[in-house]
Enzyme design. Structure first.
Site, PDB file in Angstrom:
ATOM      1  N   GLU A  82       0.804  -1.232   0.000  1.00 47.43           N
ATOM      2  CA  GLU A  82       0.000   0.000   0.000  1.00 47.43           C
ATOM      3  C   GLU A  82       0.831   1.274   0.000  1.00 47.43           C
ATOM      4  O   GLU A  82       1.192   1.781   1.067  1.00 47.43           O
ATOM      5  CB  GLU A  82      -0.960   0.032   1.210  1.00 47.43           C
ATOM      6  N   LYS A  84      -2.678  -2.093  -3.038  1.00 45.92           N
ATOM      7  CA  LYS A  84      -3.702  -1.212  -2.447  1.00 45.92           C
ATOM      8  C   LYS A  84      -3.207   0.210  -2.646  1.00 45.92           C
ATOM      9  O   LYS A  84      -2.105   0.546  -2.220  1.00 45.92           O
ATOM     10  CB  LYS A  84      -3.864  -1.518  -0.949  1.00 45.92           C
TER      11      LYS A  84
HETATM   12  P1  13P Z   1      -9.204   4.458   4.594  1.00 45.67           P
HETATM   13  O1  13P Z   1     -10.130   3.783   3.628  1.00 45.67           O
HETATM   14  O2  13P Z   1      -9.913   5.049   5.775  1.00 45.67           O
HETATM   15  O3  13P Z   1      -8.260   5.417   3.918  1.00 45.67           O
HETATM   16  O4  13P Z   1      -8.300   3.319   5.242  1.00 45.67           O
HETATM   17  C1  13P Z   1      -7.842   2.299   4.483  1.00 45.67           C
HETATM   18  C2  13P Z   1      -6.572   1.793   5.027  1.00 45.67           C
HETATM   19  O5  13P Z   1      -6.473   0.657   5.423  1.00 45.67           O
HETATM   20  C3  13P Z   1      -5.418   2.688   5.041  1.00 45.67           C
HETATM   21  O6  13P Z   1      -4.257   1.948   5.304  1.00 45.67           O
END
Ligand code: 13P
Length: 340
Positions: free
Chosen positions: A177, A219
């Site tokens: 991510e 992600k």
């Molecule tokens: P949000 O959808 O609130 O941005 O959080 C997702 C997430 O896991 C961020 O690491």
């Protein structure tokens, strides 16, 4: 775990019409969320809230996996069932956040680097024992005057690649991510450029560290106008620019891409995902969701820490899950919000 099992896990995470519910808020973040409903962040309150999210009946129609926090993966539902088992019993895969948070990057004011590599091999072995099938690591890229720097993007990409390699060694699918924050006053085109540069650097590092793309889930953020930008791109522009950016930067071998919501309103996060899937039906990867706030916000407010509100909160949660599931197929419509 064999290569085939990693492949199966990754495919199941982004199975048609399904996405991920992120409930892995760290202690400071869950405190912030609980402050908004005037609830104290005690271990029992956190357990009770996560119990509601994890055991919500009907969730498995829309949710393939949930990302847990270290405390949560060790806690149990009210009936004594450990949370990972409660998920598996419903056909939902337990995931785990394994990074140790974004810390100030030395020598680079306003920028962060995510820590947590030390001891990660041992922690992953334990999480696997506890039932984790996938693991998340979040890197934060900030847009501002003269930033992000190459130093920030490269340090974060390198850490992401080292973590992803360790995950695959442990038989756990990495959910890589890199998040370009949407809080600044930048235009959507700046977001496009920074996101493209970040993703290209990340995939280059994954390649250099011999991470198998076929066993990796991305992600990422959507390509979107900064919150403070006076001109806000509309839904179709966000969909078009996000997809174009991904096509330019993400290898086709990646089994799926899921989005974070990053502070978008719940309905807008759903509408953006829907527009992408409605407009583009033959992309190399499924596009799905891994939302935290955009799935939980309405549910958290409705619950407000009161056991009497659990039923109403569950209804609200299921509604958001269903809307996002439909958005994965491009079948969501805003009218569904009125009917709710
Ligand atoms: P949000 O959808 O609130 O941005 O959080 C997702 C997430 O896991 C961020 O690491």
């Amino acid at each position: 775990m064999s290569a085939q099992e990693l492949e199966r896990t990754a495919a199941a995470m982004v199975a048609e019409g399904k996405g991920i519910l992120a409930i892995d808020e760290s202690f400071p973040t869950i405190k912030k969320r609980f402050d908004s409903i005037n609830i104290e962040s005690t271990e029992e309150n956190r357990r009770a809230y996560r119990d509601l999210l994890i055991t919500a009946p009907g969730g498995s129609d829309y949710i393939s996996g949930m990302i847990l926090f270290d405390e949560t993966i060790r806690q149990s539902a009210s009936d004594g069932t450990p949370f990972p088992k409660a998920l598996v019993d419903q056909g939902i895969m337990p995931g785990i956040k394994v990074d140790a948070g974004a810390k100030d990057l030395a020598g680079h004011m306003g920028e962060k680097v995510t820590e947590g590599l030390d001891g990660l091999r041992e922690r992953l072995a334990e999480y696997r024992e506890l039932g984790a099938k996938f693991a998340k690591w979040r890197a934060v890229i900030t847009i501002g005057s003269g930033i992000p720097s190459s130093a920030c993007i490269e340090a974060n990409a390198h850490a992401l690649a080292r973590y992803a390699a360790l995950c695959q060694e442990a038989g756990i699918v990495p959910m890589v991510e890199p998040e370009v924050l949407m809080d600044a006053d930048n235009t959507i085109d700046t977001c496009y450029n920074v996101t493209e540069r970040t993703l290209k650097t990340v995939f280059n590092e994954l390649y250099r560290q011999d991470v198998t793309f076929e066993h990796t889930i991305l992600k990422t953020n959507m390509v979107i106008s900064g919150k403070q930008c006076p001109t806000q791109a509309d839904i179709q522009e966000v969909a078009d620019k996000t997809v174009r950016c991904l096509l330019n930067a993400v290898p086709a071998a990646i089994p799926g891409i899921v989005f974070l919501s990053g502070g978008q309103s719940s309905a807008l996060a759903t509408a953006h995902l829907n527009a992408m899937n409605k407009t583009y039906s033959s992309l190399p990867w499924p596009l799905s969701f891994s939302y935290g706030r955009a799935l939980q916000e309405d549910c958290l407010k409705t619950w407000a820490g009161n056991p009497d509100n659990v039923e109403a909160a569950l209804k609200v949660l299921l509604h958001r899950e269903k809307c996002n599931s439909l958005a994965c197929r491009g079948e969501y419509s805003e009218d569904m919000e009125k009917a709710a």
